[in-house]
Design a protein around this motif. Structure first.
Motif, mmCIF file in Angstrom:
data_model
loop_
_atom_site.group_PDB
_atom_site.id
_atom_site.type_symbol
_atom_site.label_atom_id
_atom_site.label_comp_id
_atom_site.label_asym_id
_atom_site.label_seq_id
_atom_site.Cartn_x
_atom_site.Cartn_y
_atom_site.Cartn_z
ATOM 1 N N GLU A 1 0.910 -1.191 -0.056
ATOM 2 C CA GLU A 1 0.176 0.000 0.000
ATOM 3 C C GLU A 1 0.923 1.018 -0.086
ATOM 4 N N ARG A 2 0.351 2.381 -0.419
ATOM 5 C CA ARG A 2 0.875 3.555 -0.471
ATOM 6 C C ARG A 2 1.208 4.262 1.121
ATOM 7 N N MET A 3 2.223 4.884 1.306
ATOM 8 C CA MET A 3 2.353 5.592 2.751
ATOM 9 C C MET A 3 2.678 6.937 2.485
ATOM 10 N N ASP A 4 2.018 7.798 3.061
ATOM 11 C CA ASP A 4 2.345 9.357 3.107
ATOM 12 C C ASP A 4 3.227 9.749 4.408
ATOM 13 N N ILE A 5 4.347 9.423 4.201
ATOM 14 C CA ILE A 5 5.436 9.592 5.381
ATOM 15 C C ILE A 5 5.073 10.933 5.913
ATOM 16 N N ARG A 6 4.875 12.158 5.119
ATOM 17 C CA ARG A 6 4.769 13.319 5.659
ATOM 18 C C ARG A 6 3.537 13.506 6.537
ATOM 19 N N SER A 7 2.500 12.905 6.272
ATOM 20 C CA SER A 7 1.280 12.896 7.082
ATOM 21 C C SER A 7 1.291 12.043 8.410
ATOM 22 N N THR A 8 2.195 10.971 8.170
ATOM 23 C CA THR A 8 2.389 10.093 9.444
ATOM 24 C C THR A 8 3.386 10.871 10.301
ATOM 25 N N LEU A 9 4.153 11.647 10.090
ATOM 26 C CA LEU A 9 5.145 12.642 10.960
ATOM 27 C C LEU A 9 4.159 13.422 11.397
ATOM 28 N N ILE A 10 3.293 14.153 10.886
ATOM 29 C CA ILE A 10 2.332 15.359 11.403
ATOM 30 C C ILE A 10 1.444 14.526 12.476
ATOM 31 N N GLU A 11 0.987 13.315 12.151
ATOM 32 C CA GLU A 11 0.070 12.387 13.069
ATOM 33 C C GLU A 11 0.893 12.256 14.263
ATOM 34 N N LEU A 12 2.011 11.335 14.073
ATOM 35 C CA LEU A 12 2.624 11.234 15.328
ATOM 36 C C LEU A 12 3.108 12.531 16.186
#
Length: 150
Positions: free
Chosen positions: A26-37
């Motif tokens: 699956e695709r992962m949006d790293i930038r969004s994950t960093l913001i969510e973290l």
């Protein structure tokens, strides 16, 4: 440029990574994950924070007796170490977040200003950053750095 090559380039430019490049489908949006973290850390929500981490994750904290600081391996140990952050700085906040992504490598950096009050009443304000590595959409390494304020 056509098809998936164009899509991969566009995703790379947006800070997204095709997780199949790092072992998933699956695709992962790293930038969004960093913001969510960062949001989860600011909410002091250990359950939400740990939902982003792989079972075999590694955390390296800034302080410790080794050149890498203190290292914690495995999800349970990482959770316990992160809990000490909230105990030692009960009002800790990570503000002024900036997030950088290397989609090809499956890595990201979050830069922030940590503020909080230690249990002894001392006020903390320090710049720092976290280097993250991802595999199959989960954090496998979080390596934290703080400026030394004297």
């Amino acid at each position: 440029m056509t098809g998936s090559a164009a899509s991969d380039l566009l995703d790379h430019q947006k800070g997204k990574i095709s997780a199949n490049r790092i072992g998933g489908s699956e695709r992962m949006d790293i930038r969004s994950t960093l913001i969510e973290l960062c949001d989860a850390f600011n909410a002091h929500d250990l359950d939400r924070i740990m939902s982003y981490f792989a079972d075999d994750c590694v955390l390296e904290m800034p302080r410790g007796s080794q050149p890498w600081g203190s290292r914690f391996e495995g999800k349970e140990n990482v959770r316990a170490a992160l809990a000490t952050r909230f105990e030692g700085l009960p009002d800790v906040h990570y503000g002024n977040g900036e997030h950088f992504v290397d989609a090809e490598a499956g890595t990201g950096i979050s830069k922030w200003l940590l503020t909080g009050t230690a249990s002894d009443g001392a006020r903390k304000e320090v710049r720092g950053c976290d280097f993250y590595a991802f595999r199959e959409g989960k954090v496998i390494r979080k390596d934290s750095y703080w400026k030394i304020v004297e």
